[in-house]
Write a protein that holds these residues in place. Structure first.
Motif, short mmCIF file in Angstrom:
data_model
loop_
_atom_site.label_atom_id
_atom_site.label_comp_id
_atom_site.label_asym_id
_atom_site.label_seq_id
_atom_site.Cartn_x
_atom_site.Cartn_y
_atom_site.Cartn_z
N UNK A 27 0.84 -1.21 0.00
CA UNK A 27 0.00 0.00 0.00
C UNK A 27 0.88 1.25 0.00
N UNK A 28 1.93 1.26 0.80
CA UNK A 28 2.86 2.41 0.83
C UNK A 28 3.47 2.63 -0.55
N UNK A 29 3.87 1.54 -1.20
CA UNK A 29 4.45 1.61 -2.54
C UNK A 29 3.45 2.20 -3.53
N UNK A 30 2.24 1.71 -3.51
CA UNK A 30 1.20 2.19 -4.43
C UNK A 30 0.93 3.68 -4.21
N UNK A 34 2.08 7.67 -7.81
CA UNK A 34 1.66 8.86 -8.57
C UNK A 34 2.71 9.98 -8.57
N UNK A 35 3.36 10.19 -7.43
CA UNK A 35 4.39 11.23 -7.36
C UNK A 35 5.56 10.89 -8.28
N UNK A 42 12.61 10.26 -7.30
CA UNK A 42 12.49 9.30 -6.21
C UNK A 42 13.06 9.94 -4.96
N UNK A 43 12.28 9.98 -3.91
CA UNK A 43 12.74 10.50 -2.62
C UNK A 43 13.22 9.30 -1.80
N UNK A 44 14.54 9.20 -1.62
CA UNK A 44 15.14 8.02 -0.97
C UNK A 44 14.54 7.75 0.41
N UNK A 45 14.22 8.78 1.15
CA UNK A 45 13.68 8.53 2.50
C UNK A 45 12.31 7.86 2.46
N UNK A 46 11.57 8.07 1.38
CA UNK A 46 10.26 7.42 1.23
C UNK A 46 10.40 5.98 0.73
#
Length: 49
Positions: A27-30, A34-35, A42-46
């Protein structure tokens, strides 16, 4: 259960929903997709939790 590694032109939403039920991390990946799709960034911390 193994899923075939094939490229599909459209999203198989039935499979996405099944994976969401089986793996809550997905779910976090999905939610990040969109971003990434809109910006290409890609935001490495996310992504690297």
């Amino acid at each position: 259960m193994k899923l075939p590694a094939k490229s599909w032109p459209d999203v198989d939403w039935q499979s996405v929903n099944r994976i969401l039920v089986e793996n809550t991390d997905f779910k976090d990946y999905i939610e990040l997709m969109p971003t990434y799709y809109q910006t290409g960034r890609v935001c490495a911390r996310d992504w690297n939790k």
